[in-house]
Design a protein around this motif. Structure first.
Motif, PDB file in Angstrom:
ATOM      1  N   THR A 183      13.582   9.180   6.318  1.00  0.00           N
ATOM      2  CA  THR A 183      13.092   8.740   7.622  1.00  0.00           C
ATOM      3  C   THR A 183      12.944   7.231   7.608  1.00  0.00           C
ATOM      4  OG1 THR A 183      11.907  10.793   7.999  1.00  0.00           O
ATOM      5  CG2 THR A 183      11.156   8.899   9.246  1.00  0.00           C
ATOM      6  N   GLY A 184      13.380   6.574   8.670  1.00  0.00           N
ATOM      7  CA  GLY A 184      13.305   5.124   8.770  1.00  0.00           C
ATOM      8  C   GLY A 184      11.872   4.630   8.863  1.00  0.00           C
ATOM      9  N   ARG A 185      11.712   3.326   8.742  1.00  0.00           N
ATOM     10  CA  ARG A 185      10.385   2.693   8.737  1.00  0.00           C
ATOM     11  C   ARG A 185       9.562   3.081   9.963  1.00  0.00           C
ATOM     12  NH1 ARG A 185       9.987  -3.574   7.671  1.00  0.00           N
ATOM     13  NH2 ARG A 185       9.961  -2.846   5.544  1.00  0.00           N
ATOM     14  N   ASP A 186      10.181   3.156  11.133  1.00  0.00           N
ATOM     15  CA  ASP A 186       9.449   3.490  12.355  1.00  0.00           C
ATOM     16  C   ASP A 186       8.894   4.916  12.320  1.00  0.00           C
ATOM     17  OD1 ASP A 186      10.049   0.986  13.308  1.00  0.00           O
ATOM     18  OD2 ASP A 186      11.804   1.666  14.422  1.00  0.00           O
ATOM     19  N   GLY A 187       9.577   5.828  11.672  1.00  0.00           N
ATOM     20  CA  GLY A 187       9.137   7.214  11.628  1.00  0.00           C
ATOM     21  C   GLY A 187       8.136   7.530  10.541  1.00  0.00           C
ATOM     22  N   ILE A 188       8.004   6.665   9.538  1.00  0.00           N
ATOM     23  CA  ILE A 188       7.096   6.927   8.420  1.00  0.00           C
ATOM     24  C   ILE A 188       5.657   7.048   8.904  1.00  0.00           C
ATOM     25  CG2 ILE A 188       6.090   5.944   6.319  1.00  0.00           C
ATOM     26  CD1 ILE A 188       8.856   4.806   5.679  1.00  0.00           C
ATOM     27  N   ARG A 189       5.258   6.168   9.796  1.00  0.00           N
ATOM     28  CA  ARG A 189       3.880   6.184  10.295  1.00  0.00           C
ATOM     29  C   ARG A 189       3.695   7.100  11.494  1.00  0.00           C
ATOM     30  NH1 ARG A 189       2.085  -0.113   9.571  1.00  0.00           N
ATOM     31  NH2 ARG A 189       2.382  -0.123   7.329  1.00  0.00           N
ATOM     32  N   GLU A 198       6.632  12.519   8.303  1.00  0.00           N
ATOM     33  CA  GLU A 198       7.701  13.503   8.409  1.00  0.00           C
ATOM     34  C   GLU A 198       7.668  14.532   7.280  1.00  0.00           C
ATOM     35  OE1 GLU A 198      10.578  15.039  10.768  1.00  0.00           O
ATOM     36  OE2 GLU A 198       9.497  13.206  11.206  1.00  0.00           O
ATOM     37  N   CYS A 199       7.520  14.062   6.016  1.00  0.00           N
ATOM     38  CA  CYS A 199       7.604  14.992   4.884  1.00  0.00           C
ATOM     39  C   CYS A 199       6.333  15.080   4.047  1.00  0.00           C
ATOM     40  CB  CYS A 199       8.779  14.615   3.992  1.00  0.00           C
ATOM     41  SG  CYS A 199       8.533  13.101   3.028  1.00  0.00           S
ATOM     42  N   GLY A 200       5.416  14.120   4.233  1.00  0.00           N
ATOM     43  CA  GLY A 200       4.179  14.134   3.468  1.00  0.00           C
ATOM     44  C   GLY A 200       4.261  13.401   2.140  1.00  0.00           C
ATOM     45  N   GLY A 201       5.437  12.852   1.813  1.00  0.00           N
ATOM     46  CA  GLY A 201       5.599  12.113   0.568  1.00  0.00           C
ATOM     47  C   GLY A 201       4.941  10.739   0.645  1.00  0.00           C
ATOM     48  N   MET A 202       4.641  10.172  -0.506  1.00  0.00           N
ATOM     49  CA  MET A 202       4.028   8.854  -0.562  1.00  0.00           C
ATOM     50  C   MET A 202       5.122   7.786  -0.543  1.00  0.00           C
ATOM     51  SD  MET A 202       0.961   9.698  -0.413  1.00  0.00           S
ATOM     52  CE  MET A 202       0.075   8.190  -0.667  1.00  0.00           C
ATOM     53  N   VAL A 203       4.913   6.757   0.323  1.00  0.00           N
ATOM     54  CA  VAL A 203       5.911   5.717   0.544  1.00  0.00           C
ATOM     55  C   VAL A 203       5.229   4.354   0.511  1.00  0.00           C
ATOM     56  CG1 VAL A 203       7.686   4.880   2.127  1.00  0.00           C
ATOM     57  CG2 VAL A 203       7.126   7.299   2.091  1.00  0.00           C
ATOM     58  N   SER A 204       5.888   3.368  -0.065  1.00  0.00           N
ATOM     59  CA  SER A 204       5.376   2.008  -0.060  1.00  0.00           C
ATOM     60  C   SER A 204       5.373   1.469   1.370  1.00  0.00           C
ATOM     61  CB  SER A 204       6.264   1.115  -0.932  1.00  0.00           C
ATOM     62  OG  SER A 204       5.947  -0.250  -0.731  1.00  0.00           O
ATOM     63  N   SER A 205       4.359   0.688   1.711  1.00  0.00           N
ATOM     64  CA  SER A 205       4.293   0.098   3.051  1.00  0.00           C
ATOM     65  C   SER A 205       5.405  -0.928   3.269  1.00  0.00           C
ATOM     66  CB  SER A 205       2.929  -0.565   3.267  1.00  0.00           C
ATOM     67  OG  SER A 205       2.717  -1.589   2.324  1.00  0.00           O
ATOM     68  N   ASP A 234       0.851  -1.188   0.000  1.00  0.00           N
ATOM     69  CA  ASP A 234       0.000   0.000   0.000  1.00  0.00           C
ATOM     70  C   ASP A 234       0.881   1.231   0.000  1.00  0.00           C
ATOM     71  OD1 ASP A 234      -2.426  -1.452   0.227  1.00  0.00           O
ATOM     72  OD2 ASP A 234      -2.125  -1.628   2.383  1.00  0.00           O
ATOM     73  N   LEU A 235       0.324   2.366  -0.422  1.00  0.00           N
ATOM     74  CA  LEU A 235       1.044   3.624  -0.330  1.00  0.00           C
ATOM     75  C   LEU A 235       0.613   4.342   0.940  1.00  0.00           C
ATOM     76  CD1 LEU A 235       1.080   5.045  -3.965  1.00  0.00           C
ATOM     77  CD2 LEU A 235       2.975   4.103  -2.657  1.00  0.00           C
ATOM     78  N   LEU A 236       1.586   4.772   1.708  1.00  0.00           N
ATOM     79  CA  LEU A 236       1.346   5.503   2.945  1.00  0.00           C
ATOM     80  C   LEU A 236       1.884   6.912   2.795  1.00  0.00           C
ATOM     81  CD1 LEU A 236       2.795   2.813   5.371  1.00  0.00           C
ATOM     82  CD2 LEU A 236       0.396   3.149   4.787  1.00  0.00           C
ATOM     83  N   LYS A 237       1.304   7.835   3.520  1.00  0.00           N
ATOM     84  CA  LYS A 237       1.807   9.200   3.545  1.00  0.00           C
ATOM     85  C   LYS A 237       2.818   9.302   4.678  1.00  0.00           C
ATOM     86  CE  LYS A 237       0.281  13.988   3.650  1.00  0.00           C
ATOM     87  NZ  LYS A 237      -0.881  14.874   3.743  1.00  0.00           N
ATOM     88  N   CYS A 238       4.038   9.697   4.366  1.00  0.00           N
ATOM     89  CA  CYS A 238       5.086   9.833   5.371  1.00  0.00           C
ATOM     90  C   CYS A 238       4.711  10.957   6.340  1.00  0.00           C
ATOM     91  CB  CYS A 238       6.424  10.138   4.704  1.00  0.00           C
ATOM     92  SG  CYS A 238       7.780  10.457   5.847  1.00  0.00           S
TER      93      CYS A 238
END
Length: 57
Positions: free
Chosen positions: A26-32, A9-16, A3-7
């Motif tokens: 930002t590391g995986r823990d900080g994305i969410r 920290e920066c608001g960018g779209m990131v794969s889950s 899924d695509l998640l909104k980071c």
């Protein structure tokens, strides 16, 4: 399927399935976001670090 998640920290779209945000590194823990133990909400990783260090009152 990823899924695509909104980071948080920066608001960018990131794969889950990503290990870090490709936009802000930002590391995986900080994305969410970081779960605040005081209010129960989610904060940006950078904000949570400042609160832990006592930089916010």
């Amino acid at each position: 399927m990823a899924d695509l998640l909104k980071c948080m920290e920066c608001g960018g779209m990131v794969s889950s399935e990503a290990y870090k945000c490709p936009h802000c590194n930002t590391g995986r823990d900080g994305i969410r976001g970081v779960n605040c133990t005081i209010c129960g909400g989610f904060l940006k990783f950078s904000e949570a670090r400042h609160i832990k260090l006592g930089e916010y009152s």
